[in-house]
Motif scaffolding. Structure first.
Motif, PDB file in Angstrom:
ATOM      1  N   LEU A  30       0.889  -1.226  -0.062  1.00  0.00           N
ATOM      2  CA  LEU A  30      -0.145  -0.146   0.442  1.00  0.00           C
ATOM      3  C   LEU A  30       1.020   0.963  -0.231  1.00  0.00           C
ATOM      4  O   LEU A  30       1.880   0.901   0.679  1.00  0.00           O
ATOM      5  N   SER A  31       0.492   2.361  -0.232  1.00  0.00           N
ATOM      6  CA  SER A  31       1.943   3.676  -0.831  1.00  0.00           C
ATOM      7  C   SER A  31       0.368   4.886  -1.218  1.00  0.00           C
ATOM      8  O   SER A  31       0.073   4.416  -2.011  1.00  0.00           O
ATOM      9  N   CYS A  32       1.193   5.296   0.202  1.00  0.00           N
ATOM     10  CA  CYS A  32      -0.464   6.829  -0.273  1.00  0.00           C
ATOM     11  C   CYS A  32       0.637   8.143  -0.005  1.00  0.00           C
ATOM     12  O   CYS A  32       1.993   8.060   0.035  1.00  0.00           O
ATOM     13  N   SER A  33       0.214   9.057  -1.041  1.00  0.00           N
ATOM     14  CA  SER A  33       0.573  10.309  -1.230  1.00  0.00           C
ATOM     15  C   SER A  33      -0.104  11.084  -0.611  1.00  0.00           C
ATOM     16  O   SER A  33      -1.015  11.421  -0.278  1.00  0.00           O
ATOM     17  N   VAL A  34       0.876  11.885   0.214  1.00  0.00           N
ATOM     18  CA  VAL A  34       0.022  13.444   1.071  1.00  0.00           C
ATOM     19  C   VAL A  34       0.848  14.598   1.032  1.00  0.00           C
ATOM     20  O   VAL A  34       1.522  15.100   0.636  1.00  0.00           O
ATOM     21  N   ASP A  35      -0.262  15.541   1.078  1.00  0.00           N
ATOM     22  CA  ASP A  35      -0.029  16.667   0.506  1.00  0.00           C
ATOM     23  C   ASP A  35       0.328  17.056   1.783  1.00  0.00           C
ATOM     24  O   ASP A  35      -0.322  16.960   3.297  1.00  0.00           O
ATOM     25  N   ALA A  36       1.434  18.004   1.944  1.00  0.00           N
ATOM     26  CA  ALA A  36       2.668  18.143   2.976  1.00  0.00           C
ATOM     27  C   ALA A  36       1.849  19.549   3.909  1.00  0.00           C
ATOM     28  O   ALA A  36       2.076  19.157   4.840  1.00  0.00           O
ATOM     29  N   ALA A  37       1.248  20.291   2.311  1.00  0.00           N
ATOM     30  CA  ALA A  37       1.393  21.506   3.928  1.00  0.00           C
ATOM     31  C   ALA A  37      -0.150  21.285   4.800  1.00  0.00           C
ATOM     32  O   ALA A  37      -0.323  21.805   5.855  1.00  0.00           O
ATOM     33  N   LYS A  38      -1.118  20.620   3.710  1.00  0.00           N
ATOM     34  CA  LYS A  38      -2.032  20.441   4.417  1.00  0.00           C
ATOM     35  C   LYS A  38      -2.952  18.977   5.185  1.00  0.00           C
ATOM     36  O   LYS A  38      -3.596  18.925   6.202  1.00  0.00           O
ATOM     37  N   CYS A  43      -3.742   6.856  -2.848  1.00  0.00           N
ATOM     38  CA  CYS A  43      -3.603   5.964  -2.068  1.00  0.00           C
ATOM     39  C   CYS A  43      -3.911   4.874  -3.329  1.00  0.00           C
ATOM     40  O   CYS A  43      -4.623   4.738  -3.765  1.00  0.00           O
ATOM     41  N   LEU A  44      -2.870   3.487  -3.496  1.00  0.00           N
ATOM     42  CA  LEU A  44      -2.598   2.696  -4.295  1.00  0.00           C
ATOM     43  C   LEU A  44      -1.878   1.364  -3.761  1.00  0.00           C
ATOM     44  O   LEU A  44      -0.968   1.504  -3.216  1.00  0.00           O
ATOM     45  N   TRP A  45      -3.264   0.028  -3.812  1.00  0.00           N
ATOM     46  CA  TRP A  45      -2.823  -1.043  -3.622  1.00  0.00           C
ATOM     47  C   TRP A  45      -2.678  -1.890  -4.386  1.00  0.00           C
ATOM     48  O   TRP A  45      -3.504  -1.997  -5.356  1.00  0.00           O
ATOM     49  N   ALA A  56       1.441 -15.773 -13.731  1.00  0.00           N
ATOM     50  CA  ALA A  56       1.091 -14.355 -12.696  1.00  0.00           C
ATOM     51  C   ALA A  56       1.028 -13.253 -13.311  1.00  0.00           C
ATOM     52  O   ALA A  56       1.021 -12.774 -14.413  1.00  0.00           O
ATOM     53  N   LYS A  57       0.306 -12.353 -12.534  1.00  0.00           N
ATOM     54  CA  LYS A  57      -0.334 -11.093 -12.726  1.00  0.00           C
ATOM     55  C   LYS A  57      -0.428 -10.367 -11.873  1.00  0.00           C
ATOM     56  O   LYS A  57      -0.264 -10.077 -10.322  1.00  0.00           O
ATOM     57  N   ILE A  58       0.238  -8.979 -11.318  1.00  0.00           N
ATOM     58  CA  ILE A  58       0.056  -7.565 -10.550  1.00  0.00           C
ATOM     59  C   ILE A  58      -1.025  -6.959 -10.773  1.00  0.00           C
ATOM     60  O   ILE A  58      -1.544  -6.550 -12.377  1.00  0.00           O
ATOM     61  N   PHE A  59      -1.752  -6.428  -9.681  1.00  0.00           N
ATOM     62  CA  PHE A  59      -2.965  -6.065 -10.091  1.00  0.00           C
ATOM     63  C   PHE A  59      -2.677  -5.262  -9.125  1.00  0.00           C
ATOM     64  O   PHE A  59      -2.366  -4.765  -8.202  1.00  0.00           O
ATOM     65  N   LYS A  60      -3.391  -3.606  -9.515  1.00  0.00           N
ATOM     66  CA  LYS A  60      -3.252  -2.082  -8.668  1.00  0.00           C
ATOM     67  C   LYS A  60      -4.697  -1.347  -9.083  1.00  0.00           C
ATOM     68  O   LYS A  60      -4.913  -1.794  -9.689  1.00  0.00           O
ATOM     69  N   ARG A  61      -4.756  -1.159  -7.744  1.00  0.00           N
ATOM     70  CA  ARG A  61      -5.991  -0.054  -7.692  1.00  0.00           C
ATOM     71  C   ARG A  61      -5.867   0.522  -5.996  1.00  0.00           C
ATOM     72  O   ARG A  61      -5.043   0.692  -5.178  1.00  0.00           O
ATOM     73  N   LYS A  62      -6.557   2.139  -7.120  1.00  0.00           N
ATOM     74  CA  LYS A  62      -6.052   3.719  -6.127  1.00  0.00           C
ATOM     75  C   LYS A  62      -7.737   3.375  -5.231  1.00  0.00           C
ATOM     76  O   LYS A  62      -8.776   2.804  -5.793  1.00  0.00           O
ATOM     77  N   LEU A  63      -7.275   3.370  -4.565  1.00  0.00           N
ATOM     78  CA  LEU A  63      -8.350   3.258  -2.971  1.00  0.00           C
ATOM     79  C   LEU A  63      -9.281   4.976  -3.480  1.00  0.00           C
ATOM     80  O   LEU A  63      -8.659   5.860  -3.836  1.00  0.00           O
ATOM     81  N   GLN A  64     -10.970   4.877  -3.713  1.00  0.00           N
ATOM     82  CA  GLN A  64     -10.905   5.966  -3.510  1.00  0.00           C
ATOM     83  C   GLN A  64     -11.753   6.857  -2.402  1.00  0.00           C
ATOM     84  O   GLN A  64     -12.448   7.206  -1.963  1.00  0.00           O
ATOM     85  N   GLU A  70     -15.879  -2.286  -1.899  1.00  0.00           N
ATOM     86  CA  GLU A  70     -16.102  -2.379  -2.866  1.00  0.00           C
ATOM     87  C   GLU A  70     -15.154  -1.030  -3.843  1.00  0.00           C
ATOM     88  O   GLU A  70     -15.567  -1.146  -5.189  1.00  0.00           O
ATOM     89  N   ASN A  71     -14.162  -1.161  -2.866  1.00  0.00           N
ATOM     90  CA  ASN A  71     -13.196  -0.578  -4.218  1.00  0.00           C
ATOM     91  C   ASN A  71     -12.331  -1.515  -5.120  1.00  0.00           C
ATOM     92  O   ASN A  71     -11.576  -1.186  -6.291  1.00  0.00           O
ATOM     93  N   LEU A  72     -12.804  -2.603  -4.419  1.00  0.00           N
ATOM     94  CA  LEU A  72     -11.472  -3.796  -4.862  1.00  0.00           C
ATOM     95  C   LEU A  72     -12.256  -4.463  -5.867  1.00  0.00           C
ATOM     96  O   LEU A  72     -12.185  -5.107  -6.769  1.00  0.00           O
ATOM     97  N   VAL A  73     -13.212  -4.748  -5.792  1.00  0.00           N
ATOM     98  CA  VAL A  73     -14.680  -5.474  -6.594  1.00  0.00           C
ATOM     99  C   VAL A  73     -14.405  -4.807  -7.692  1.00  0.00           C
ATOM    100  O   VAL A  73     -14.260  -2.960  -8.567  1.00  0.00           O
ATOM    101  N   GLY A  74     -14.443  -5.250  -9.092  1.00  0.00           N
ATOM    102  CA  GLY A  74     -13.599  -4.773 -10.469  1.00  0.00           C
ATOM    103  C   GLY A  74     -12.575  -4.685 -10.375  1.00  0.00           C
ATOM    104  O   GLY A  74     -12.172  -4.993 -12.002  1.00  0.00           O
ATOM    105  N   CYS A  75     -11.843  -4.762  -9.388  1.00  0.00           N
ATOM    106  CA  CYS A  75     -10.018  -4.685 -10.154  1.00  0.00           C
ATOM    107  C   CYS A  75      -9.447  -6.303 -10.143  1.00  0.00           C
ATOM    108  O   CYS A  75      -8.412  -6.216 -10.971  1.00  0.00           O
ATOM    109  N   LEU A  76     -10.014  -6.697  -9.049  1.00  0.00           N
ATOM    110  CA  LEU A  76      -9.235  -8.288  -8.868  1.00  0.00           C
ATOM    111  C   LEU A  76     -10.066  -8.960  -9.209  1.00  0.00           C
ATOM    112  O   LEU A  76     -11.466  -8.578 -10.174  1.00  0.00           O
ATOM    113  N   PRO A  77      -9.344 -10.196 -10.016  1.00  0.00           N
ATOM    114  CA  PRO A  77     -10.203 -11.231 -10.682  1.00  0.00           C
ATOM    115  C   PRO A  77     -11.703 -11.855  -9.345  1.00  0.00           C
ATOM    116  O   PRO A  77     -10.932 -11.740  -8.837  1.00  0.00           O
TER     117      PRO A  77
END
Length: 161
Positions: free
Chosen positions: A77-85, A91-93, A113-121, A154-161
């Protein structure tokens, strides 16, 4: 020789001085582990990532892991943060899935084998602290992301098989 050395010094010395000037403008976005300071969020973020992975593992056998990639694992899991706010930008899982079979004629093990990526909404301007608060629960895939009506599942449905 003197002219060449003097000309080189006129060029090299100012260039070296400019190279040593530190970047005074802080980055707008940083990794969540580096917010509010370098590695200050490491413990909270690692716990959130671990809790999400555990929740996924508990649910996987009844859902996603029955598909073509029975060996499906959350990788990062990786997330970016607006440092000022202090708010999450994205976030990408990332997941990896694999399935193996044995060739009956040759005995060779074959891999798919396959890699899947999903942005958390995420909701716009989701505070980092609110995200961490939600990530402390038990069954995180059924928890709503802060300031949204959507669960992690619900964020994962449609992204993962």
């Amino acid at each position: 020789m003197y002219r060449f050395s003097f000309a080189a010094a006129l060029f090299i010395v100012p260039a070296a001085c400019l190279a040593q000037v530190p970047n005074s403008v802080p980055p707008r976005y940083v990794d969540a582990i580096d917010w509010p300071a370098h590695e200050a969020g490491l413990e909270n973020f690692a716990l959130a990532e671990e809790m999400l992975a555990l929740s996924f593992d508990r649910l996987c056998n009844d859902t996603f892991c029955e598909g073509p990639y029975g060996n499906l694992r959350p990788m990062q899991l990786s997330c970016s943060v607006d440092a000022a706010k202090g708010t999450l930008k994205q976030c990408l899982w990332i997941f990896a899935g694999s399935a193996t079979s044995v060739n009956a004629a040759t005995g060779a093990v074959q891999v798919s084998a396959k890699i899947f990526k999903r942005k958390l909404q995420l909701a716009r301007n989701t505070p980092v602290a609110s995200f961490y608060d939600v990530m402390q629960g038990g069954e995180l895939l059924n928890e709503k992301l802060p300031m949204t009506r959507r669960t992690v599942y619900e964020n994962l449905v449609g992204c993962l098989p």
